[in-house]
Design an enzyme around this catalytic site. Structure first.
Site, short mmCIF file in Angstrom:
data_model
loop_
_atom_site.label_atom_id
_atom_site.label_comp_id
_atom_site.label_asym_id
_atom_site.label_seq_id
_atom_site.Cartn_x
_atom_site.Cartn_y
_atom_site.Cartn_z
N CYS A 20 -79.89 -1.59 53.37
CA CYS A 20 -78.95 -0.75 52.33
C CYS A 20 -77.97 0.12 52.95
O CYS A 20 -77.20 0.70 51.84
CB CYS A 20 -80.31 -0.07 52.76
SG CYS A 20 -80.91 1.00 53.07
N GLU A 56 -75.36 -4.19 44.48
CA GLU A 56 -75.47 -4.07 46.33
C GLU A 56 -75.14 -6.02 46.74
O GLU A 56 -76.30 -6.74 46.15
CB GLU A 56 -77.12 -3.78 46.29
CG GLU A 56 -77.03 -3.65 47.86
CD GLU A 56 -78.28 -2.42 48.36
OE1 GLU A 56 -78.11 -1.60 49.23
OE2 GLU A 56 -79.37 -2.24 47.08
N LYS A 69 -98.25 -1.11 52.49
CA LYS A 69 -97.72 -2.02 51.86
C LYS A 69 -96.99 -3.05 52.15
O LYS A 69 -95.56 -3.17 51.46
CB LYS A 69 -97.91 -2.44 50.30
CG LYS A 69 -97.20 -3.03 49.51
CD LYS A 69 -98.28 -4.32 49.44
CE LYS A 69 -97.32 -5.47 48.70
NZ LYS A 69 -95.98 -5.90 48.94
#
Length: 489
Positions: free
Chosen positions: A296, A393, A186
């Site tokens: 990330c 973040e 997905k």
């Protein structure tokens, strides 16, 4: 496999990409479709089939139907297919890089780097496929033999983000196929085209029908939940935000589904006064600006020892100010647009809050006028310790700098977060570097290096940055179950 021409994207380079669902080796249309935008302009570049819960369960049917034969295939046969996928990906590297740049916005130089990195997962796991070794030992009592064999976990649901649409897919598909698992991928709805291109490539490499299924969908929560509540699904691997990861962990608990979670980060970048400053700035540019900061692993907080903080900030400012902002598809672009409006709005909000709290922008700091989702490379100094930009973040090309006075203070600042994915340390003292690396609460540390990602190394975090590891030998073990057989002879 043939597909209707109207269901293919033809971009400005005449590259054709399938835009339907890929289920059981066939291209499946959907009643509803959704648009994919070019982040450089905001224009629609493709309309992609929007998968439903019914499609998701059909994909699980296909994966379950193919599971027994794929698991029984000799490891060498699986290895050769993965090696073919690697070869095809290298051959089509430029085509795939341009597709990534088109739908993601990243500069071509970054897109080419991603394709090379992504392909390596197929090569690495082609090699690992034949190394799922078990063991035979004698029980301490001498009463029996302990035979341990490793078997594929089963049908896997793989959920990938938009920031590395090729690499995050191959980092999951590679070990899953090497282990003998079948998968439903997905992809993120912002960047589904790369995943669909990989489906074509894998089919050509010899992956049997049903082993890899690709399900673009705007209804991510519904379709993933439906698959996790199907008893045939035995694993979910997710890369994305910690917030979504918590939801998936809760849902996986209902059927006690095996989980791998690569979640959010808030990477500290520590620079001690004895560091090679040129090397530290070079490393900072890699750690911060790879993929325009949309990673990330991106350095999120820069902690610099006070005596050199001014010099470091000046050098980093000069490097950041010299980067060319522009459409990712342009060869001269060094920093492309961010992926969508929500992302650039968040970055802009975090910077404005930091400035309101007393920070100074030594370069950048102001969102340019449209079109496109651009934000300039930005360096912030005098950042308040309580600023939101140090807690969240950023996922953009912004480097906030804070000073420290001692090693213990630096470690305390670095660990003052719920996240623990990666950290970076620059020092000329190896003993200090190793000591600090051990003290940092992170799953990975770049010691005098601005890049840690490697297909041959275990990638993952601690605390709320995740569970499990991807890459390396450990990455394939996450798709295998250990079975113990007690016997005598």
């Amino acid at each position: 496999m043939p597909a209707c021409p109207q269901r293919r994207l033809t971009n400005r380079k005449e590259q054709r990409v399938e835009t339907d669902l890929f289920i059981g080796g066939k291209w499946v249309p959907a009643e509803s479709r959704f648009d994919v935008l070019d982040p450089a302009t905001g224009d629609v570049i493709a309309s992609v089939a929007d998968g439903t819960v019914a499609h998701a369960l059909a994909a699980v049917d296909a994966a379950a139907g193919a599971a027994r034969d794929w698991a029984a295939k000799p490891p060498r046969a699986r290895s050769e297919i993965l090696r073919s996928a690697y070869t095809l990906m290298v051959e089509r590297a430029e085509e795939l890089a341009k597709l990534i740049s088109l739908e993601n916005g990243k500069a071509l130089v970054d897109a080419r780097g991603e394709v090379a990195y992504a392909a390596e997962f197929f090569r690495w796991y082609a090699e690992e496929a034949v190394r799922a070794a078990g063991s035979i030992t004698t029980a301490p009592s001498g009463a029996n033999r302990i035979v341990v064999v490793r078997q594929p976990v089963g049908v896997c649901v793989l959920v990938t983000p938009w920031n590395f649409p090729a690499a995050m897919a191959t980092r999951k598909i590679g070990p899953a196929l090497a282990a003998g698992c079948t998968v439903v991928l997905k992809p993120a709805s912002d960047t589904p085209l790369t995943a669909l291109a990989l489906a074509v490539l894998l089919a050509e490499a010899g992956v049997p029908d049903g082993v890899v299924n690709v399900l673009p969908s705007r209804s991510s929560g519904q379709v993933v939940s439906a698959m996790l509540h199907d008893s045939r699904v035995r694993k979910v691997s997710f890369t994305g935000s910690t917030e979504v990861g918590r939801i998936l962990l809760a849902q996986a608990a209902d059927n006690v589904v095996n989980t791998s979670m690569e979640l959010g980060g808030n990477a500290p970048f520590l620079v001690f006064a004895d560091a090679d400053l040129d090397a530290a700035v070079d490393g900072a540019m890699i750690a911060k600006m790879r993929n325009g900061g949309e990673a990330c692993t991106a350095a999120n907080r820069f902690y610099v020892e006070a005596p050199i903080a001014g010099d470091f900030a000046a050098r980093l400012t000069a490097r950041m100010a010299g980067l060319r902002l522009g459409p990712g598809a342009d060869e001269s672009t060094q920093v492309g647009p961010l992926v969508n409006e929500d992302t650039v709005a968040k970055v802009d909000s975090l910077v404005r809050q930091a400035l309101d709290d007393g920070a100074t922008a030594t370069t950048g700091g102001t969102r340019p006028a449209g079109p496109g989702f651009y934000y300039p490379p930005t360096v912030l100094t005098a950042v308040s310790p309580g600023s939101a930009i140090l807690r969240e973040e950023i996922f953009g090309p912004v480097a906030p700098i804070v000073t420290f006075d001692s090693e213990s203070e630096a470690v305390g600042l670095a660990n003052d977060t719920e996240y623990g994915l990666v950290a970076y340390v620059y020092t000329g003292d190896l003993a200090r570097g190793l000591r600090v690396s051990e003290a940092l609460e992170a799953g990975m540390v770049g010691l005098n290096r601005g890049l840690v990602s490697d297909p041959a190394a275990p990638f993952g975090g601690v605390k709320q940055s995740g569970i499990g590891r991807e890459g390396g030998h450990e990455g394939m073990l996450d798709y295998l179950e250990s079975k113990y057989i007690a016997t005598n002879w």
